[in-house]
Write an enzyme that holds these catalytic residues in place. Structure first.
Site, PDB file in Angstrom:
ATOM      1  N   ASP A 114       5.821   3.775  -3.153  1.00 12.01           N
ATOM      2  CA  ASP A 114       5.323   2.688  -3.999  1.00 12.01           C
ATOM      3  C   ASP A 114       3.960   3.012  -4.589  1.00 12.01           C
ATOM      4  O   ASP A 114       3.076   3.523  -3.883  1.00 12.01           O
ATOM      5  CB  ASP A 114       5.149   1.417  -3.150  1.00 12.01           C
ATOM      6  N   LYS A 166       7.741   4.165  -7.229  1.00 13.51           N
ATOM      7  CA  LYS A 166       8.233   2.840  -7.644  1.00 13.51           C
ATOM      8  C   LYS A 166       7.047   2.016  -8.116  1.00 13.51           C
ATOM      9  O   LYS A 166       5.964   2.084  -7.523  1.00 13.51           O
ATOM     10  CB  LYS A 166       8.945   2.139  -6.483  1.00 13.51           C
ATOM     11  N   GLU A 193       6.020  -2.053  -9.958  1.00 20.33           N
ATOM     12  CA  GLU A 193       6.494  -3.415 -10.219  1.00 20.33           C
ATOM     13  C   GLU A 193       6.249  -3.802 -11.672  1.00 20.33           C
ATOM     14  O   GLU A 193       5.213  -3.448 -12.244  1.00 20.33           O
ATOM     15  CB  GLU A 193       5.777  -4.410  -9.291  1.00 20.33           C
ATOM     16  N   GLU A 240      14.416  -8.079  -6.652  1.00 23.80           N
ATOM     17  CA  GLU A 240      14.057  -8.813  -5.428  1.00 23.80           C
ATOM     18  C   GLU A 240      14.233 -10.313  -5.600  1.00 23.80           C
ATOM     19  O   GLU A 240      13.758 -10.901  -6.587  1.00 23.80           O
ATOM     20  CB  GLU A 240      12.594  -8.485  -5.041  1.00 23.80           C
TER      21      GLU A 240
HETATM   22  O1  KIV Z   1       7.169  -2.611  -0.353  1.00 25.53           O
HETATM   23  C1  KIV Z   1       8.372  -2.727  -0.089  1.00 25.53           C
HETATM   24  O2  KIV Z   1       8.825  -2.576   1.059  1.00 25.53           O
HETATM   25  C2  KIV Z   1       9.256  -3.059  -1.197  1.00 25.53           C
HETATM   26  C3  KIV Z   1      10.611  -3.562  -0.836  1.00 25.53           C
HETATM   27  C4  KIV Z   1      10.484  -4.959  -0.384  1.00 25.53           C
HETATM   28  C5  KIV Z   1      11.568  -3.410  -1.954  1.00 25.53           C
HETATM   29  O3  KIV Z   1       8.884  -2.976  -2.323  1.00 25.53           O
END
Ligand code: KIV
Length: 274
Positions: free
Chosen positions: A88, A118, A120, A187
């Protein structure tokens, strides 16, 4: 001589190619040893910024830093062999400009050795997703409930509850897909919306609280193991490890306090005096 491992790790294009095929199995992990377990059964391991809540006890993911993500991403890469590892991008590391996003993503990929990042956001992040994807950074999108925006959202409520509110979320899904993301996490949206988006877009959808109609599912490992004090209502618990861990710690503490724990004589072969 080549030092390449015989086991080939999955790539972002492998996951992209799973659209409409076998469901994509994904879980979070933040450590080498849980990563080695998750790696046996999952296609994708997400080093989620949920580590801020789970590992560090923060109320939200907002305080998580790039350095925290890189450190845990590196650990998960060391513990895994075959799954695609996605790290992330934390709040504040990519929103200011596509160039900022590129520099942060490159740090994540070079220092953790993960296979993708990833981030958002839908329509508003599309230009950034395109910029990264065209420059060698595979991007997984994340739409619907976006926890990094908690301070503007006000609460962690499910999104798109009424049909009248679906269009912006559908537009986000289209934008992320058309910008070149290889897959997208959706989500906390109702089943009919998760299904509709999955049918509409060309890339795999990975639901979290978005129904089995998606192309795959992701959960936070500690939530599904029963280790998180608070887990979202939609999470099925596949284990209840919290009480087992507490019982083991209590047994240990009781034995140490009463000097009843086993000594090393079975290892060293010397009997204790007396
Ligand atoms: O940070 C995380 O674990 C996520 C998931 C909830 C998809 O982004």
């Amino acid at each position: 001589m080549s030092v390449q491992s015989a086991i080939r790790r999955k790539t972002a294009p492998d996951i992209r190619a799973r659209k409409g095929g076998d469901p994509i199995v994904m879980l979070t992990s933040y450590h080498a040893h849980t990563a080695s377990l998750v790696d046996r059964y999952c296609d994708v391991i997400l080093v989620g910024d949920s580590l801020g809540n789970v590992m560090h006890g923060f109320e939200t993911t907002v305080p998580v830093t790039l350095d925290m993500m890189i450190l845990q991403g590196r650990a998960v890469m060391r513990g895994s062999e075959q799954a695609l590892v996605v790290v992330d991008m934390p709040f504040g590391s990519y929103e200011a400009s596509k160039e900022q996003a590129f520099h942060s993503a490159v740090r994540i990929m070079k220092e953790s050795l993960c296979g993708a990042v990833k981030l958002e956001g839908g329509v508003k992040m599309a230009e950034t997703i395109r910029f990264l994807s065209e420059r060698g950074v595979p991007v997984m999108g994340h739409i619907g409930l976006t926890p990094q925006s908690i301070n503007t959202l006000g609460s962690f409520r499910a999104q798109g509850r009424e049909e009248g509110s679906w269009e912006p979320i559908e537009a986000d899904a289209r934008a992320v897909s058309e910008a070149g993301a290889f897959s997208v996490v959706i989500e906390a949206v109702a089943e009919p919306l998760g299904r509709k988006i999955t049918e509409q877009i060309a890339i795999p959808t990975i639901g979290i609280g978005a129904s089995a109609a998606c192309d795959g599912q992701v959960l936070v490992l500690e939530d599904m193991l029963g280790l998180s004090p608070r887990a979202p209502k939609f999470v099925k618990r596949y284990g209840n490890l919290g009480p087992g861990i507490e019982a083991a710690i209590k047994d240990y503490a009781d034995e140490v306090r009463s000097r009843a724990f086993p000594g090393p004589e079975h290892v060293y072969g010397m009997k204790p005096k007396g």
